[in-house]
Scaffold this motif. Structure first.
Motif, PDB file in Angstrom:
ATOM      1  N   VAL A  40       0.861  -1.181   0.000  1.00 14.87           N
ATOM      2  CA  VAL A  40       0.000   0.000   0.000  1.00 14.87           C
ATOM      3  C   VAL A  40       0.894   1.227   0.000  1.00 14.87           C
ATOM      4  O   VAL A  40       1.783   1.351   0.852  1.00 14.87           O
ATOM      5  CB  VAL A  40      -0.928  -0.002   1.238  1.00 14.87           C
ATOM      6  N   PHE A  41       0.695   2.103  -0.996  1.00 10.72           N
ATOM      7  CA  PHE A  41       1.524   3.307  -1.103  1.00 10.72           C
ATOM      8  C   PHE A  41       0.668   4.550  -0.936  1.00 10.72           C
ATOM      9  O   PHE A  41      -0.432   4.633  -1.477  1.00 10.72           O
ATOM     10  CB  PHE A  41       2.213   3.357  -2.474  1.00 10.72           C
ATOM     11  N   LYS A  42       1.196   5.517  -0.171  1.00 11.36           N
ATOM     12  CA  LYS A  42       0.500   6.797   0.010  1.00 11.36           C
ATOM     13  C   LYS A  42       1.296   7.829  -0.780  1.00 11.36           C
ATOM     14  O   LYS A  42       2.404   8.192  -0.389  1.00 11.36           O
ATOM     15  CB  LYS A  42       0.499   7.147   1.513  1.00 11.36           C
TER      16      LYS A  42
ATOM     17  N   GLY B  67      -1.629  14.627  -3.589  1.00 11.66           N
ATOM     18  CA  GLY B  67      -2.982  14.107  -3.794  1.00 11.66           C
ATOM     19  C   GLY B  67      -3.385  13.196  -2.641  1.00 11.66           C
ATOM     20  O   GLY B  67      -2.587  12.886  -1.767  1.00 11.66           O
ATOM     21  N   SER B  68      -4.666  12.787  -2.673  1.00 12.93           N
ATOM     22  CA  SER B  68      -5.146  11.944  -1.574  1.00 12.93           C
ATOM     23  C   SER B  68      -5.324  10.524  -2.088  1.00 12.93           C
ATOM     24  O   SER B  68      -5.119  10.245  -3.253  1.00 12.93           O
ATOM     25  CB  SER B  68      -6.485  12.483  -1.082  1.00 12.93           C
ATOM     26  N   GLY B  69      -5.753   9.645  -1.218  1.00 12.93           N
ATOM     27  CA  GLY B  69      -6.026   8.275  -1.652  1.00 12.93           C
ATOM     28  C   GLY B  69      -4.789   7.402  -1.550  1.00 12.93           C
ATOM     29  O   GLY B  69      -3.707   7.850  -1.163  1.00 12.93           O
TER      30      GLY B  69
ATOM     31  N   GLN C 218       6.168  14.395  -7.718  1.00  9.02           N
ATOM     32  CA  GLN C 218       4.983  13.760  -8.331  1.00  9.02           C
ATOM     33  C   GLN C 218       5.134  12.242  -8.454  1.00  9.02           C
ATOM     34  O   GLN C 218       4.162  11.543  -8.706  1.00  9.02           O
ATOM     35  CB  GLN C 218       4.660  14.406  -9.697  1.00  9.02           C
ATOM     36  N   HIS C 219       6.357  11.729  -8.261  1.00  8.70           N
ATOM     37  CA  HIS C 219       6.589  10.280  -8.376  1.00  8.70           C
ATOM     38  C   HIS C 219       6.752   9.607  -7.016  1.00  8.70           C
ATOM     39  O   HIS C 219       6.950   8.397  -6.935  1.00  8.70           O
ATOM     40  CB  HIS C 219       7.872  10.003  -9.176  1.00  8.70           C
ATOM     41  N   ILE C 220       6.745  10.383  -5.940  1.00  9.92           N
ATOM     42  CA  ILE C 220       7.140   9.828  -4.639  1.00  9.92           C
ATOM     43  C   ILE C 220       5.932   9.374  -3.820  1.00  9.92           C
ATOM     44  O   ILE C 220       4.893  10.019  -3.805  1.00  9.92           O
ATOM     45  CB  ILE C 220       7.958  10.875  -3.838  1.00  9.92           C
ATOM     46  N   ALA C 221       6.099   8.228  -3.155  1.00  9.53           N
ATOM     47  CA  ALA C 221       5.077   7.739  -2.225  1.00  9.53           C
ATOM     48  C   ALA C 221       5.816   7.075  -1.061  1.00  9.53           C
ATOM     49  O   ALA C 221       7.041   6.916  -1.102  1.00  9.53           O
ATOM     50  CB  ALA C 221       4.170   6.733  -2.919  1.00  9.53           C
ATOM     51  N   HIS C 222       5.054   6.686  -0.022  1.00  9.43           N
ATOM     52  CA  HIS C 222       5.654   5.945   1.101  1.00  9.43           C
ATOM     53  C   HIS C 222       4.888   4.656   1.304  1.00  9.43           C
ATOM     54  O   HIS C 222       3.668   4.639   1.173  1.00  9.43           O
ATOM     55  CB  HIS C 222       5.621   6.795   2.377  1.00  9.43           C
TER      56      HIS C 222
ATOM     57  N   THR D 252      10.573   5.218   1.603  1.00  8.43           N
ATOM     58  CA  THR D 252      10.294   6.034   0.418  1.00  8.43           C
ATOM     59  C   THR D 252      10.309   5.174  -0.838  1.00  8.43           C
ATOM     60  O   THR D 252      11.183   4.330  -1.030  1.00  8.43           O
ATOM     61  CB  THR D 252      11.362   7.141   0.291  1.00  8.43           C
ATOM     62  N   VAL D 253       9.332   5.433  -1.703  1.00  5.11           N
ATOM     63  CA  VAL D 253       9.163   4.633  -2.921  1.00  5.11           C
ATOM     64  C   VAL D 253       9.047   5.568  -4.114  1.00  5.11           C
ATOM     65  O   VAL D 253       8.450   6.643  -4.022  1.00  5.11           O
ATOM     66  CB  VAL D 253       7.863   3.788  -2.797  1.00  5.11           C
ATOM     67  N   TYR D 254       9.656   5.166  -5.222  1.00  5.93           N
ATOM     68  CA  TYR D 254       9.562   5.924  -6.469  1.00  5.93           C
ATOM     69  C   TYR D 254       8.568   5.191  -7.364  1.00  5.93           C
ATOM     70  O   TYR D 254       8.770   4.015  -7.690  1.00  5.93           O
ATOM     71  CB  TYR D 254      10.952   5.975  -7.106  1.00  5.93           C
TER      72      TYR D 254
END
Length: 535
Positions: free
Chosen positions: A432-434, A438-440, A495-499, A505-507
């Motif tokens: 699961v990446f946040k 943006g949301s979601g 714009q490419h980053i999530a956790h 940290t995830v690309y």
């Protein structure tokens, strides 16, 4: 008893009698049916629930999820413990479907051997090959069972050749089939010089064994028609000339696999296979850990979590962590150190699994698999010890191959959705990446069927209908590098980053070009497709 011949000390008898193994195969090769028969022979259940039977009888004992029961497939690895002829078998049934390969991969980190089930008509299939490669990486001993011999199947030599060629492993026959399909009568047990005859009338009845003195015993002709006897003698003679003899040490080292033939649904060949696991399967093995390896004979208790299953009992939002005991003699109520948080945990209600039933475990030894109900403290990759800060290594997490956005049908319930998703992420059922912008949430899985399973579980277990929708991102990579380099990179690529759910940290990538660009322009950063499941 086959053991490693190096200078390892002898294991205490209670540990030495344990055999911990997984069953691997392509979907539909009959793995769950074989598991059922193991339980039947181990006296754990009175009647095997046919995977294909009607209504209530269809509830197989090792499949507990609603979706598994509806579809007759295994989608989550389950564990079972039972006794068989003086030994303690710990069996893990894994999903055969390639969409659940990550669950299977992690399960293989918790066992000492694998039983590979192949279908007599289809031989080695793609998923078997993939799972086999995983066993290879871990040097796991492999025992092979060729199932469905009572249906039209291929030539025995052809099956053996295919295993040798496709899997690059020596194959030695432990039994030899007599006839195939409608003519299949049983097997000749090459290891014990016995004739095993199959009873087609009663599927839950064990095969009849007839002791004979070698293949020239005149008693053979009393039980077998002339044309089958002639074929058997000819084939066994060829097999003994062309195929290698069984060398227990080569089996333990993973270079050779003995093969048994049978029909799991007719309870045929199962007992011989179980005897084989007892005789040629390994005792509990040393586990790789940092800063040192863990030996099973150590007196201090240690174990590691290889799987977390949420909501096994939907009435109590419980999470059960499946723990493989790596050393020592565990007793209920013991306090163990949770290495990641360095906090003590009192293990008051550990359970032993017998498929869908579980009972309190008063004790467990190295090699056993126990369940520890907890409220989210335990995650995949966690190690529990009696104080020493050891971390079991080699439990991987893979980058998902499919990404989708997820939305609750009822917008008021987005908080509930977050809780459900976090639970599945901890279980390892999905990533699961946040996203930073943006949301979601974005959910990542290894195979498409997992989205269906997730949607059905979120609805069943949380009463939350959800919708998965396509995402602009195609894959995810973890970011490695010096802290200041990573921070700089993150600021440039917001714009490419999530956790992920661990906060790493995830690309997120849209095209292969994104990955190539990072590798070209940011040499100080490394993008990886796996991460170790630990602190």
């Amino acid at each position: 008893m086959a053991t490693d011949l190096s200078n390892r000390p002898k294991l205490p008898p209670e540990i030495a009698r344990r055999r911990t193994f997984a069953i691997i195969s392509h979907p539909d090769a009959g793995k769950t049916t074989l598991t059922e028969k193991f339980l039947l022979y181990g006296g754990a259940i009175q009647m095997a629930g046919q995977v294909r039977a009607k209504g209530e009888a269809r509830r197989t004992r090792s499949d507990f999820m609603q979706m598994e029961k509806d579809r007759g497939i295994s989608v989550s690895a389950s564990a079972m413990s039972f006794d068989f002829s003086g030994l303690r078998f710990n069996l893990v049934d894994t999903p055969g479907h390639s969409d659940f390969s990550e669950d299977t991969y992690r399960t293989l980190t918790a066992v000492d051997a694998a039983v590979m089930v192949i279908d007599g008509a289809k031989g080695v299939e793609s998923q078997t090959q993939k799972l086999f490669e995983v066993c290879r990486l871990r040097d796991l001993p492999i025992l092979t069972f060729c199932n469905k011999m009572d249906r039209e199947s291929r030539d025995t030599f052809e099956i053996i050749d295919e295993i040798q060629e496709m899997l690059a492993i020596d194959v030695t026959p432990a039994s030899w089939p007599i006839g195939v399909g409608a003519e299949f009568m049983g097997c000749y047990d090459l290891l014990n010089d016995r004739l095993e005859l199959m009873d087609r009338a009663d599927r839950n009845k064990r095969a009849e064994s007839i002791k004979i003195k070698g293949l020239d015993d005149p008693k053979l002709a009393e039980h077998l028609p002339a044309h089958l006897l002639e074929k058997l003698l000819e084939e066994v003679e060829m097999a003994r000339e062309l195929l290698p003899e069984l060398v227990p040490q080569s089996v333990l080292e993973g270079h050779m696999t003995p093969i048994w033939f049978g029909s799991a649904i007719n309870s045929f060949g199962v007992q011989e296979l179980m005897d084989g696991i007892g005789q040629y399967g390994p005792e509990p093995q040393i586990q790789n850990a940092e800063p040192r390896k863990i030996s099973p004979e150590e007196t201090k208790v240690s174990g590691f979590v290889f799987k977390v299953q949420a909501n096994m009992d939907p009435k109590h939002r419980d999470r059960v962590a499946f723990v493989r005991m790596a050393s020592g003699h565990f007793k209920r109520g013991m306090k163990l150190t949770h290495v990641r948080s360095k906090k003590p945990m009192a293990i008051t209600n550990p359970v032993l699994f017998l498929a869908s039933d579980r009972e309190l475990a008063d004790e467990a030894w190295a090699g056993d698999i126990i369940g520890i109900p907890n409220h989210g403290q335990l995650r995949i990759g966690d190690t529990l010890t009696e104080g020493e800060l050891l971390r079991v290594t080699n439990i991987p997490s893979f980058a998902p191959e499919l990404l989708q956005g997820v939305r609750a049908m009822d917008p008021m319930k987005s908080k509930h959705l977050e809780k459900a998703l976090m639970q599945f992420a901890e279980e390892g059922a999905a990533k699961v990446f946040k996203p930073s912008i943006g949301s979601g949430f974005i959910v990542g899985v290894v195979g498409a069927l997992q989205f269906e399973v997730l949607a059905s579980r979120i609805e069943l277990e949380y009463g939350l209908p959800v919708r998965f929708e396509s995402s602009q991102f195609k894959s995810a990579r973890w970011i490695k590098g010096e802290r200041q380099d990573v921070e700089k990179f993150v600021n440039l690529n917001k714009q490419h980053i999530a956790h992920d759910h661990d906060g790493d940290t995830v690309y997120l990538t849209r095209l292969q070009w994104d990955i190539d660009r990072v590798e070209r322009d940011h040499t100080e950063i490394k993008l990886t497709a796996t991460k170790e499941m630990m602190v």
